[in-house]
Scaffold this active site. Structure first.
Site, mmCIF file in Angstrom:
data_model
loop_
_atom_site.group_PDB
_atom_site.id
_atom_site.type_symbol
_atom_site.label_atom_id
_atom_site.label_comp_id
_atom_site.label_asym_id
_atom_site.label_seq_id
_atom_site.Cartn_x
_atom_site.Cartn_y
_atom_site.Cartn_z
ATOM 1 N N ASN A 152 -5.084 8.877 1.761
ATOM 2 C CA ASN A 152 -5.532 8.137 2.941
ATOM 3 C C ASN A 152 -6.037 9.065 4.028
ATOM 4 O OD1 ASN A 152 -5.186 5.570 2.016
ATOM 5 N ND2 ASN A 152 -3.463 5.058 3.344
ATOM 6 N N GLU A 153 -5.140 9.906 4.563
ATOM 7 C CA GLU A 153 -5.542 10.766 5.667
ATOM 8 C C GLU A 153 -4.578 11.920 5.842
ATOM 9 O OE1 GLU A 153 -2.355 8.519 6.844
ATOM 10 O OE2 GLU A 153 -4.276 7.443 6.770
ATOM 11 N N ASP A 208 0.814 -1.214 0.000
ATOM 12 C CA ASP A 208 0.000 0.000 0.000
ATOM 13 C C ASP A 208 0.851 1.269 0.000
ATOM 14 O OD1 ASP A 208 -2.351 -1.379 -0.108
ATOM 15 O OD2 ASP A 208 -2.833 -1.186 2.016
ATOM 16 N N GLY A 209 2.020 1.208 0.642
ATOM 17 C CA GLY A 209 2.909 2.376 0.631
ATOM 18 C C GLY A 209 3.345 2.719 -0.779
#
Length: 256
Positions: A115-116, A45-46
């Site tokens: 993401n955030e 995911d990174g």
């Protein structure tokens, strides 16, 4: 008859990612990201987030395959029938968050987060944050290690680790989640409409310094952070029908 899509393979520098890239290049034609119809990152995911940040401006759909330890945004890796998988993949389109952080020095720094956006204390002192929503103060003082605002796509990442809610990808919602809140003790965050403008005001920033991070891009010593959903930026992810984003959200909520 439909022409097969032109593919740009992008691999993480891990041995697993590089080995997968070598396998795929022997079987399928490789083109540059500018020439491709679909981008295929190989990693976790990174690495997917790196790909989104680096190539968002191309507007190309992205079909990731897992070659890492965490792969919520990735499909399983296989060299077989890749063209057929790409043609059958389901599309999920979402908008990132845009962050504008003002620092103690008076500078203003912008960044995008898929993401955030998270605020974190920089020292042993707890952070003190005032929360504004659409120009109105909703929480006068939050004493905490930090606080974050998550997209639906990111709600199963840091947000979930901080005990925030998992959001359906098509829900048009954002999650605001405190990180180790001390006061108010009973406040566990909020679910917001995606058109909400969030502004975090840092109280006593010299004694209690705070950093702001949009995905992996960090700005230190902030005094104010404004977050809103982008109005003009979108990304499209492709997933195998049997393991699409909606199914992954269910798995996260019901797997114990």
């Amino acid at each position: 008859m439909n022409q097969p899509p032109r593919i740009a393979f992008l691999a993480s520098r891990t041995p697993e990612g590089q080995a997968q890239l070598a396998e795929l290049e022997q079987l399928y034609e490789q083109v540059s990201p500018d020439e491709a119809d679909i981008l295929v990152p190989l990693g976790g995911d990174g690495f997917m987030l790196q790909t989104l940040h680096r190539h968002m401006g191309l507007g190309k759909p992205i079909y990731g395959m897992k070659a890492g330890s965490v792969g919520f945004l990735m499909n399983h890796f296989s060299t077989e029938a890749l063209i057929e998988r790409l043609q059958a993949a389901e599309r999920t389109t979402f908008k990132p968050l845009e962050m504008v952080a003002v620092t103690e020095a008076g500078g203003s720094v912008g960044a995008v987060a898929f993401n955030e956006v998270s605020l974190l204390r920089q020292t042993k002192q707890a952070a003190k944050v005032r929360i504004h929503l659409n120009g109105r103060v909703r929480l006068e003082e939050l004493v905490c290690d930090g606080v974050l605002v998550s997209t639906p796509a990111g709600s199963t990442a840091y947000n979930l680790s901080a005990h925030g809610p998992i959001l359906p990808l098509a829900s048009d919602l954002l999650a605001m989640t405190p990180i180790s809140p001390f006061r108010p003790r009973r406040w566990r965050g909020a679910i917001l409409r995606n058109d909400t403008e969030v502004r975090f005001e840092i109280l006593d920033p010299w004694k209690r310094p705070v950093s702001a991070t949009a995905d992996s891009f960090e700005v230190r010593d902030v005094v104010e952070v404004t977050i809103r959903e982008s109005k003009d930026k979108t990304v499209t992810l492709l997933f195998d029908p049997e393991h699409n984003m909606e199914e992954r959200n269910f798995d996260e909520q019901f797997t114990v």
